[in-house]
Design a protein around this motif. Structure first.
Motif, PDB file in Angstrom:
ATOM      1  N   CYS A  22       0.799  -1.228   0.000  1.00  0.00           N
ATOM      2  CA  CYS A  22       0.000   0.000   0.000  1.00  0.00           C
ATOM      3  C   CYS A  22       0.833   1.280   0.000  1.00  0.00           C
ATOM      4  O   CYS A  22       0.310   2.363  -0.229  1.00  0.00           O
ATOM      5  CB  CYS A  22      -0.956   0.003   1.190  1.00  0.00           C
ATOM      6  N   GLY A  23       2.122   1.169   0.297  1.00  0.00           N
ATOM      7  CA  GLY A  23       2.988   2.343   0.269  1.00  0.00           C
ATOM      8  C   GLY A  23       3.052   3.141   1.554  1.00  0.00           C
ATOM      9  O   GLY A  23       3.728   4.160   1.623  1.00  0.00           O
ATOM     10  N   GLU A  24       2.363   2.688   2.602  1.00  0.00           N
ATOM     11  CA  GLU A  24       2.409   3.389   3.888  1.00  0.00           C
ATOM     12  C   GLU A  24       3.784   3.237   4.533  1.00  0.00           C
ATOM     13  O   GLU A  24       4.466   2.230   4.355  1.00  0.00           O
ATOM     14  CB  GLU A  24       1.330   2.840   4.833  1.00  0.00           C
ATOM     15  N   ASP A  25       4.182   4.250   5.314  1.00  0.00           N
ATOM     16  CA  ASP A  25       5.478   4.206   5.982  1.00  0.00           C
ATOM     17  C   ASP A  25       5.552   3.046   6.968  1.00  0.00           C
ATOM     18  O   ASP A  25       4.590   2.727   7.661  1.00  0.00           O
ATOM     19  CB  ASP A  25       5.740   5.508   6.742  1.00  0.00           C
ATOM     20  N   LEU A  26       6.757   2.433   7.017  1.00  0.00           N
ATOM     21  CA  LEU A  26       7.008   1.329   7.934  1.00  0.00           C
ATOM     22  C   LEU A  26       8.232   1.634   8.775  1.00  0.00           C
ATOM     23  O   LEU A  26       9.092   2.427   8.392  1.00  0.00           O
ATOM     24  CB  LEU A  26       7.277   0.031   7.158  1.00  0.00           C
ATOM     25  N   ASP A  27       8.312   0.967   9.904  1.00  0.00           N
ATOM     26  CA  ASP A  27       9.538   0.985  10.686  1.00  0.00           C
ATOM     27  C   ASP A  27      10.606   0.286   9.843  1.00  0.00           C
ATOM     28  O   ASP A  27      10.399  -0.836   9.387  1.00  0.00           O
ATOM     29  CB  ASP A  27       9.306   0.206  11.994  1.00  0.00           C
ATOM     30  N   PRO A  28      11.774   0.901   9.616  1.00  0.00           N
ATOM     31  CA  PRO A  28      12.816   0.300   8.784  1.00  0.00           C
ATOM     32  C   PRO A  28      13.255  -1.082   9.244  1.00  0.00           C
ATOM     33  O   PRO A  28      13.748  -1.881   8.452  1.00  0.00           O
ATOM     34  CB  PRO A  28      13.978   1.302   8.898  1.00  0.00           C
ATOM     35  N   ASN A  29      13.068  -1.396  10.530  1.00  0.00           N
ATOM     36  CA  ASN A  29      13.482  -2.688  11.062  1.00  0.00           C
ATOM     37  C   ASN A  29      12.380  -3.739  11.007  1.00  0.00           C
ATOM     38  O   ASN A  29      12.597  -4.883  11.391  1.00  0.00           O
ATOM     39  CB  ASN A  29      13.953  -2.538  12.519  1.00  0.00           C
TER      40      ASN A  29
END
Length: 248
Positions: A22-29
């Motif tokens: 969906c393209g929503e921001d995620l925690d990089p980890n």
């Protein structure tokens, strides 16, 4: 045209930190790189499956007797492929990601797919015993317009994970075919007849080798069958196949 080197860079050093669906921001980890909501739209192939093609079987009775666990379709039709397995059903998040890889140049999806192919391979004894990994080829015109062959990226990534099994692009799709997704099973077979051949640059001795074919999507299996036929005629002892998703 997307550069193959860039595609491989995305595989090794993925830069995307947003949900792959969906393209929503995620925690990089966060792993896998898919948000919880989209993860719920991914359906791994589980439960009773055909021992040959890997498609789900509803009736437990189909898993016994002299059919050796094959679904009705596999009972009735000869196959050059000894076993096929797929990670997930071709719907929801997996479908969106595969479409983005295939038509929008989203090569960073490959890393996720390779992880899932590795999971399937590592729990399938025949796949782990393969001598060679071979990607399903794409026609040069399609490869040129897309910038890469997604099956080759998947196969190369899987070989990198397995380490002990080399990957070789020894097949060529020398004749352009109609888009297979609009054709039924029999029409696909006719369209693929003699479309796939062994590369004249191949120097490998395929006699008695066990080959694991890699592709992105399995529907009728016609493309994999065409590849397997060429490999058998070249002396291979067994041909297996693995795909990211299975459609119907």
């Amino acid at each position: 045209m997307i550069n193959v080197a860039k595609a491989l860079e995305d595989l090794i050093f993925p830069q995307n930190i947003k949900c792959h669906v969906c393209g929503e921001d995620l925690d990089p980890n966060e792993k896998p790189p898919i948000c919880k909501m989209c993860l719920e739209t991914i359906y791994p192939v589980k439960g009773l499956v055909c021992t040959h093609c890997g498609k789900p079987i509803e009736s437990p009775e189909a898993q016994s007797g002299h059919y050796r666990g094959k679904c009705v379709d596999c009972q009735e039709h000869f196959s050059y492929i000894e076993k096929h397995r797929s990670y997930a059903h071709y719907e929801g998040g997996i479908k969106q990601m595969l479409m983005a890889l295939k038509y929008k140049g989203k090569t960073f999806h490959v890393a996720y797919f390779v992880d899932k192919l590795y999971e399937v391979t590592s729990c399938t004894q025949e796949f782990m015993e393969a001598d060679l990994i071979v990607p399903v080829p794409s026609h040069w015109a399609r490869r040129w317009s897309r910038g890469y062959n997604q099956a080759e990226l998947l196969a190369t990534g899987l070989a990198g994970k397995l380490q002990q099994i080399p990957c070789e692009s020894i097949l060529i799709r020398h004749r352009h075919t109609t888009k297979l997704k609009i054709l039924d099973k029999e029409a696909r077979k006719k369209a693929l007849h003699s479309a796939i051949i062994l590369s004249n640059k191949n120097t490998l001795n395929l006699q008695d080798k066990r080959v694991l074919l890699v592709d992105d999507i399995y529907t009728t299996g016609a493309t994999l069958e065409a590849c397997a036929k060429v490999l058998y005629e070249s002396g291979c002892a067994a041909v297996y196949a693995i795909t990211v998703a299975m459609g119907y």
